[in-house]
Design an enzyme around this catalytic site. Structure first.
Site, PDB file in Angstrom:
ATOM      1  N   LYS A 166       0.850  -1.218   0.199  1.00 54.74           N
ATOM      2  CA  LYS A 166      -0.134  -0.067   0.064  1.00 54.74           C
ATOM      3  C   LYS A 166       0.696   1.373  -0.058  1.00 54.74           C
ATOM      4  O   LYS A 166       1.378   1.608   1.212  1.00 54.74           O
ATOM      5  CB  LYS A 166      -0.818   0.082   1.164  1.00 54.74           C
ATOM      6  CG  LYS A 166      -2.064   1.191   1.255  1.00 54.74           C
ATOM      7  CD  LYS A 166      -2.415   1.624   2.393  1.00 54.74           C
ATOM      8  CE  LYS A 166      -1.799   2.735   3.038  1.00 54.74           C
ATOM      9  NZ  LYS A 166      -1.840   4.102   2.205  1.00 54.74           N
ATOM     10  N   GLY A 219       6.426   5.100   8.458  1.00 55.01           N
ATOM     11  CA  GLY A 219       5.585   6.137   8.627  1.00 55.01           C
ATOM     12  C   GLY A 219       5.851   6.864   9.662  1.00 55.01           C
ATOM     13  O   GLY A 219       6.868   6.886  10.412  1.00 55.01           O
ATOM     14  N   SER A 220       5.005   7.811  10.220  1.00 51.24           N
ATOM     15  CA  SER A 220       4.993   8.759  11.396  1.00 51.24           C
ATOM     16  C   SER A 220       4.821   7.873  12.670  1.00 51.24           C
ATOM     17  O   SER A 220       4.211   6.861  12.465  1.00 51.24           O
ATOM     18  CB  SER A 220       4.096   9.912  11.384  1.00 51.24           C
ATOM     19  OG  SER A 220       2.754   9.099  11.436  1.00 51.24           O
ATOM     20  N   GLU A 241       9.204   1.294  11.117  1.00 55.24           N
ATOM     21  CA  GLU A 241      10.310   2.272  10.862  1.00 55.24           C
ATOM     22  C   GLU A 241       9.652   3.831  10.880  1.00 55.24           C
ATOM     23  O   GLU A 241       8.839   4.225   9.859  1.00 55.24           O
ATOM     24  CB  GLU A 241      10.731   2.052   9.408  1.00 55.24           C
ATOM     25  CG  GLU A 241      11.519   1.038   9.099  1.00 55.24           C
ATOM     26  CD  GLU A 241      12.941   0.770   9.973  1.00 55.24           C
ATOM     27  OE1 GLU A 241      13.462   1.812  10.559  1.00 55.24           O
ATOM     28  OE2 GLU A 241      13.262  -0.384  10.073  1.00 55.24           O
ATOM     29  N   CYS A 275      13.479  10.580   7.069  1.00 50.78           N
ATOM     30  CA  CYS A 275      13.295  10.286   8.349  1.00 50.78           C
ATOM     31  C   CYS A 275      14.681  10.381   9.039  1.00 50.78           C
ATOM     32  O   CYS A 275      14.795  10.493  10.167  1.00 50.78           O
ATOM     33  CB  CYS A 275      12.723   8.412   8.429  1.00 50.78           C
ATOM     34  SG  CYS A 275      13.906   7.652   7.638  1.00 50.78           S
ATOM     35  N   GLU A 376       9.954  16.121  15.177  1.00 51.01           N
ATOM     36  CA  GLU A 376      10.319  16.062  13.687  1.00 51.01           C
ATOM     37  C   GLU A 376       9.512  17.063  12.883  1.00 51.01           C
ATOM     38  O   GLU A 376       8.240  17.164  12.808  1.00 51.01           O
ATOM     39  CB  GLU A 376       9.959  14.707  13.376  1.00 51.01           C
ATOM     40  CG  GLU A 376      10.348  14.452  11.819  1.00 51.01           C
ATOM     41  CD  GLU A 376       9.697  12.849  11.481  1.00 51.01           C
ATOM     42  OE1 GLU A 376       8.815  12.614  11.650  1.00 51.01           O
ATOM     43  OE2 GLU A 376      10.784  12.283  10.811  1.00 51.01           O
TER      44      GLU A 376
END
Ligand code: NAD
Length: 482
Positions: A166, A219-220, A241, A275, A376
């Site tokens: 996805k 992702g976040s 991650e 990231c 972030e």
């Protein structure tokens, strides 16, 4: 996809962030279609054609994917540039890394070794085999769409898993191409399935689905926590991650010119939408002024603009929300008393680019407690914070909820390695901003996630360990003497 399911005809618009132009109408996957994709992956896995195929044959097919990606690198690169807004020079480097990743895991397919244990009893043989974990749901963010898809798809396929991939809603185009390439390379139908959609619910359905064995998520941190909670209901294997606030630590014994160039690249590469972006630069006081002056001077030469121009260093910001977030963090920084040294605004670009989303490279002198030093931002914004001693540098670097990557700049190998050892970070790069290669594990400490991508370690995360014990005694095993 199931042949019996009629595909919905709902689509959403995918835009080029550099111009605002619509570049594709993308299929909006319904819950029924997602279910069909998962069932196709389940059927392909359980049928055993892929999972039980000789590893050497699977390796050849994964290698063929590397070759096909290499042949189409220019086409894929331009698709990525238009979908994501990244500079073509950045996308070019990624295409090489994607080919390397598929090549690495093609090789890894035949090295997925189990172990033989010393006999637990004289009459026993004991060994382990590594079997594919099953159906993998791979969920990808928008910042490195094809690269991060390859980090999951290549090891999963090499291990014998089947996949539902996805991509992020805003950058689905190269994932769709990857699906076609897999079929052309000889990956059997149903083994790699790509689902696209504009909403967060598509990922949620995938994580909830009882026929999925593992979720590999990038992702976040906020979404990652939700993924882990949802996956717990069906005890799925999960790798996460997540975000980062990675530091560059620059000591007074560093090669300052190299550190300046490295720190600029470390934060502004991919418009800071990385990231592992080195968004905090920690500087020893004695070199602070010299470093900051050189950084600001050199960073003025970073070219922000047309992603399709090979001379551009920093392309567009991929999402409207992301641009607004960057803008608001710059306002927060100034309001909290951080001193703006560079950027802090959008460039004024003309022609087609006037409708695009861009941000100038930005630098602040900040304090460690400022939000721009802690949270972030995921954009081209760096903070400078001074330190006196090695111990203080380590404490500042580790004072973060994240622990993804760090760079240490020092010519003293004792110090550089001492500091590397003390950092709570998944990767430490000494005298370089760049430390991501297919053979080297990549992932986070703390709230930057768990599990690793890349390296042989990742192959293990796409497998289950099965212990096989064989009784070899002459007399039958009969513990109750029955
Ligand atoms: P995001 O968390 O918003 O979305 C990531 C993916 O998850 C997207 O495909 C999204 O559609 C999907 N998703 C959203 N809600 C979901 C849900 N409830 N269940 C399942 N899936 C869901 O992140 P993003 O904005 O696309 O990406 C930026 C973030 O990714 C940053 O925090 C960045 O640091 C992180 N990132 C981490 C790494 C790494 O390797 N550690 C690499 C790149 C990006």
């Amino acid at each position: 996809m199931s042949t019996t399911l009629e595909a919905s005809d709902t689509t959403y618009q995918d835009r080029n962030p550099a111009t605002g132009a619509v570049i594709a109408d993308v299929h909006e996957t319904t819950r029924e279609e997602l279910d069909a994709a998962v069932r196709a992956a389940r059927k392909a896995f359980d049928g055993g054609k892929w999972s039980s195929m000789a590893a050497s044959r699977r390796a050849k097919i994964v290698y063929k994917m590397a070759q096909l990606i290499g042949e189409r690198a220019n086409e894929l690169m331009m698709l990525e540039v238009r979908d994501n807004g990244k500079a073509v020079s950045t996308a070019k480097g990624e295409m090489g890394a994607i080919v390397d990743c598929f090549e690495f895991y093609a090789g890894a397919a035949t090295k997925n070794f189990g172990e033989t244990m010393p006999p637990p009893l004289p009459t026993y043989l004991a060994n382990t085999v590594r079997e594919p974990v099953g159906v993998v749901g791979a969920i990808i963010p928008w910042n490195f769409p094809l690269l991060l898809a390859s980090w999951k798809v290549a090891p999963a396929l090499a291990a014998g898993c089947t996949v539902v991939l996805k991509p992020a809603p805003s950058t689905p185009l190269t994932a769709i191409e990857l699906g076609k390439i897999a079929l052309e390379a000889g990956v059997p139908e149903g083994v790699l399935n790509v689902v696209t959609g504009s909403g967060r619910e598509l990922g949620q359905w995938l994580v909830e689905h009882p026929l999925v064995d593992k979720i590999a998520f990038t992702g976040s941190t906020a979404t990652g926590k939700l993924v882990a909670k949802t996956a717990a209901d069906t005890v799925k294997r999960v790798t996460l991650e997540l975000g980062g606030k990675s530091p560059s630590l620059v000591f007074d014994d560093a090669d300052i010119d190299a550190a300046v160039a490295g720190a600029i690249y470390g934060i502004f590469y991919n418009a800071g939408q990385a990231c592992e972006a080195r968004s905090r630069v920690l500087l020893q006081k004695s070199i602070y002024d010299r470093f900051v002056a050189a950084f600001v001077e050199k960073a003025k030469h970073v070219r922000v603009g047309n992603p399709e121009d090979p001379q551009t260093h920093v392309g567009a910001i991929t999402l409207r929300e992301q641009l607004e977030k960057i803008e608001s963090y710059c306002a927060v920084g100034s309001a909290e008393g951080a001193k703006a040294l560079l950027g802090g605004s959008a460039p004024s670009l003309e022609g087609d680019l006037a409708g695009g989303m861009f941000w100038n490279v930005t630098a602040f002198e900040a304090r460690p407690e400022h939000r721009i030093s802690r949270e972030e931002i995921f954009g081209p914004v760096v903070t400078f914070v001074p330190f006196e001693t090695e111990a203080e540098a380590i404490a500042l670097a580790n004072d973060s909820e994240y622990g993804l990557s760090a760079s240490v700049w020092s010519q003293n190998i004792g110090r550089a390695n001492r500091v590397a050892r003390a950092l709570r970070s998944g990767t430490v790069a000494i005298n370089t901003p760049y430390a991501v290669f297919p053979g080297v594990p990549f992932g986070g400490y703390k709230q930057s996630g768990y599990g690793r991508e890349l390296g042989m370690e990742t192959m293990r995360l796409y497998t289950e360990t099965k212990s096989v014990l064989t009784y070899i005694g002459e007399k039958p095993m009969n513990p109750w003497s029955l």
